[in-house]
Design an enzyme around this catalytic site. Structure first.
Site, PDB file in Angstrom:
ATOM      1  N   ASP A   1       0.834  -1.196   0.000  1.00 39.31           N
ATOM      2  CA  ASP A   1       0.000   0.000   0.000  1.00 39.31           C
ATOM      3  C   ASP A   1       0.878   1.259   0.000  1.00 39.31           C
ATOM      4  O   ASP A   1       2.111   1.156   0.021  1.00 39.31           O
ATOM      5  CB  ASP A   1      -0.896  -0.042   1.255  1.00 39.31           C
ATOM      6  CG  ASP A   1      -2.286   0.505   0.971  1.00 39.31           C
ATOM      7  OD1 ASP A   1      -2.412   1.376   0.106  1.00 39.31           O
ATOM      8  OD2 ASP A   1      -3.241   0.063   1.643  1.00 39.31           O
TER       9      ASP A   1
ATOM     10  N   ASP B   1     -10.331   3.021  -3.348  1.00 44.49           N
ATOM     11  CA  ASP B   1     -10.964   1.790  -2.845  1.00 44.49           C
ATOM     12  C   ASP B   1     -12.409   1.653  -3.317  1.00 44.49           C
ATOM     13  O   ASP B   1     -13.182   2.613  -3.284  1.00 44.49           O
ATOM     14  CB  ASP B   1     -10.984   1.792  -1.312  1.00 44.49           C
ATOM     15  CG  ASP B   1      -9.602   1.660  -0.733  1.00 44.49           C
ATOM     16  OD1 ASP B   1      -8.616   1.828  -1.483  1.00 44.49           O
ATOM     17  OD2 ASP B   1      -9.501   1.403   0.476  1.00 44.49           O
TER      18      ASP B   1
END
Ligand code: GAL
Length: 632
Positions: free
Chosen positions: A189, A276
């Site tokens: 990430d 997301d």
């Protein structure tokens, strides 16, 4: 990107006579540059803990999912990676920098010496025929430490102990995760590069050690894409070193930012193309759009990743099976990673039947890795066509709207002949039908119908390049100044609501190479001739094509009628394994289209180069490789 910037800097430093800096023209490379390292020859499939449990993850939940993958037959269908996302860590031990696992939620990780280890956990998964995935961040801190502050499972201790990301520990962590703990997959990430500005409220309130953001979530210009690429490339190198058996997947998660479209395909197994996903229709559209027109950038070993599936929740739950099937169909058509994220210990059959659609899994996992191209485009309905390794087609007709609609499917969309019967098999209902030339298909609100297609190919003795995006690597797409993609559906940002003045995705991608259309979404057209098939790209670009045994390359080329720059002359050249085999004279806007052909028999990598003289502040030149094809 790196070398272009360096050149620009160099020309400024040596003080060129002209105040205008120039960019290098690409040159043929003779070697394939698309990433093939790692085990992602086809898009990774499995399960991920995040959408199901966020940081409230624990060993029982993960092992329950793993058991269900096996018991429900999903593992056999290819869902083998069991990926532990954010929430697993306790701290980074300061005496030696070793990462320590939160044994409260992963009791089997307890070791007598206090070192903690996931070895038992990965051994169990491997014993079940599964693979194991882990999550980390490329910066100092992870996303949960910024966005899940209420979580009981945040890293603990001093500011240094809470620095659980890779920064400063790349090879140490990767050796631990792969060599010692036995993981097979790493998701990396990027919140650590985006959200921990030294003077931010987050850093001050939580006593973190700040890091000057290298990704500005609101500004591409203020994002240091070169630095971000460098960080991910460092991780890629460490992964390669720690995995001499090549059995690893490198999933990059910087949400379509930092111009990852351009470099992701050369660095990792997959890269997120957007923010997301949330379990609502609008978010699914957003994430789908972020990847749907990037077909030329994906292929075996490197995939567009529009995010984990959200099937089973919200607009995609068991009461919304039409939407859930659409979500699954689109991801399969895009050759996306298929990661279930649902509490599989209690999944209803209706959802298992969606994840378990073996025909669509075959579509997703086809070894040619040709992401579907958008054969018909509108805000209401789209037609996606994917060419399988054996050259048969799969077509999806996608109704984006909340109203029923009718879509005409033409033989032309499929690059099949209109004078011979075309047979369709519905990949959900399995019903068969036949048509010639054209058929009208009804779509319920939000419905996607998907068919396997058999017919007579337009090009009997070869393939159009736009049919084989998986065999193409866009080594240089000619984009000099990355531009934000204006074609992505803009939802109300679930995090910012309407406070932000408008949803402004930061995905550089506008102007990238396209199949069957120009980089700016126009029809391919040279000197008033239009082309149904071809590749649209900017000037000063280099496309690499894998030649799977064909003898000739042919195309009709020229500056596209839609080009913003109408003055520059472009030379088109074809290289075979690094050797020049065909070249046109310089061609300008308005010139007649020009045929180019080359014998490529026995050569593995064909490169298509379109170059022109250049200067800073130039307008892009749009070029068209019309009807570009490989033939016997
Ligand atoms: C986000 C990422 C999600 C999930 C989450 C964990 O940045 O996109 O997929 O991993 O972090 O905190």
């Amino acid at each position: 990107m790196k070398f272009k910037t360096q050149l620009l800097l160099a020309s400024i430093l040596i003080g060129l006579a002209s105040p205008l800096a120039t960019f290098a023209q690409p040159v043929a490379k003779g070697v394939w540059l698309g990433n093939e390292a790692g085990a992602a020859k086809t898009p990774p499939m499995g399960w991920n803990s995040w959408n199901a449990f966020r940081t409230e993850v624990d060993e029982d939940k993960v092992m329950g999912a793993a058991q269900a993958l096996v018991d429900d037959g999903l593992a056999k269908l290819g869902y083998t990676y069991v990926n532990l996302d954010d929430g697993w860590w306790l701290k980074r031990r300061q005496s030696d920098g070793r990462m320590i696992i939160r044994t409260q939620i992963f009791p089997s990780a307890t070791t007598p010496d206090g070192n903690t280890s996931f070895r038992g956990f990965t051994d169990r998964l491997h014993g079940m025929g599964l693979k194991a995935g882990l999550y980390t961040d490329v910066g100092h801190n992870a996303c949960s430490q910024a966005f899940d502050l209420h979580s009981p499972n945040l890293p603990e201790g001093t500011a240094e102990e809470r620095q659980v990301g890779l920064d400063g520990h790349v090879s140490q962590d990767i050796n631990l995760y792969f060599s010692e703990w036995g993981f097979d997959y790493l998701k990396v990430d990027a919140c650590g590069l985006a959200d921990y500005a030294p003077d931010s409220k987050l850093v001050k309130d939580n006593g973190y050690i700040g890091l000057k953001p290298e990704i500005d979530r609101a500004s591409l210009n203020r994002t240091d894409s070169v630095k971000v690429e460098k960080r991910y490339a460092e991780v890629a190198a460490a992964l390669k070193q720690a995995n001499p058996d090549n059995d690893y997947v490198f999933s990059m998660c910087n949400w379509g930012m930092a111009n990852v479209r351009e470099w992701g395909k050369e660095v990792g197994s997959s890269w997120r193309t957007s923010s997301d996903i949330t379990p609502n229709w609008s978010s699914m559209l957003h994430n789908y759009d972020s990847a749907a027109k990037r077909a030329l950038y994906a292929g075996p070993g490197h995939w567009n990743d529009p995010d984990i599936l959200y099937i089973g929740a919200g607009d995609f739950d068991a009461d919304h099976l039409t939407e859930a099937r659409t979500h699954f169909t689109l991801w399969a058509m895009m050759s996306s990673p298929l990661l279930i994220s649902y509490d599989l210990r209690q999944a209803p059959k209706s959802l298992l039947d969606i994840w378990g659609n073996a025909d669509l899994i075959t579509v997703d996992q086809d070894p040619a890795g040709n992401q579907a191209i958008v054969a018909y485009d509108s805000d209401d309905a789209q037609i996606l066509v994917k060419t399988m390794a054996d050259h048969h087609k799969v077509v999806a007709l996608f109704n984006r709207t909340a109203s029923p609609t009718k879509v005409s499917l033409l033989a032309r969309h499929l690059k099949l002949r209109g004078d011979a019967p075309i047979a369709l098999t519905d990949l959900w209902s399995k019903a068969g039908s036949t048509f010639t030339a054209e058929t009208e298909i009804e779509l319920a609100p939000h419905e996607t119908r998907v068919f396997s297609v058999e017919g007579v190919r337009e090009l009997a003795d070869g393939v159009y390049l736009s049919e084989i995006p998986g065999a193409i690597n866009v080594a240089d797409d000619g984009v000099r100044e990355p531009q934000l993609d204006p074609t992505v559906h803009r939802m109300i940002d679930p995090w910012a609501s309407t406070r932000s003045g408008g949803s402004r995705p930061q995905y550089a991608g506008w102007g990238g190479a396209q199949a069957d259309m120009t980089p700016y979404a126009q029809a391919l057209q040279i000197g008033d001739h239009t082309y149904d098939s071809g590749i649209g790209v900017l000037g000063n670009s280099l496309l690499q094509v894998k030649n799977d045994g064909y003898g000739t390359f042919r195309a009709t080329v020229g500056v596209d009628d839609s080009t913003p720059d109408r003055d520059r002359a472009v030379t088109f050249a074809v290289y075979a394994d690094g050797k020049l085999v065909a070249k046109t004279p310089p061609l300008k806007f308005g010139d007649a289209p020009r045929d180019i052909s080359a014998v490529i028999a026995g050569h593995k990598i064909i490169e298509l180069l379109a170059t022109h003289d250049n200067a800073a502040n130039e307008q892009p030149v749009v070029v068209t490789w019309g009807m570009a094809r490989l033939q016997k």
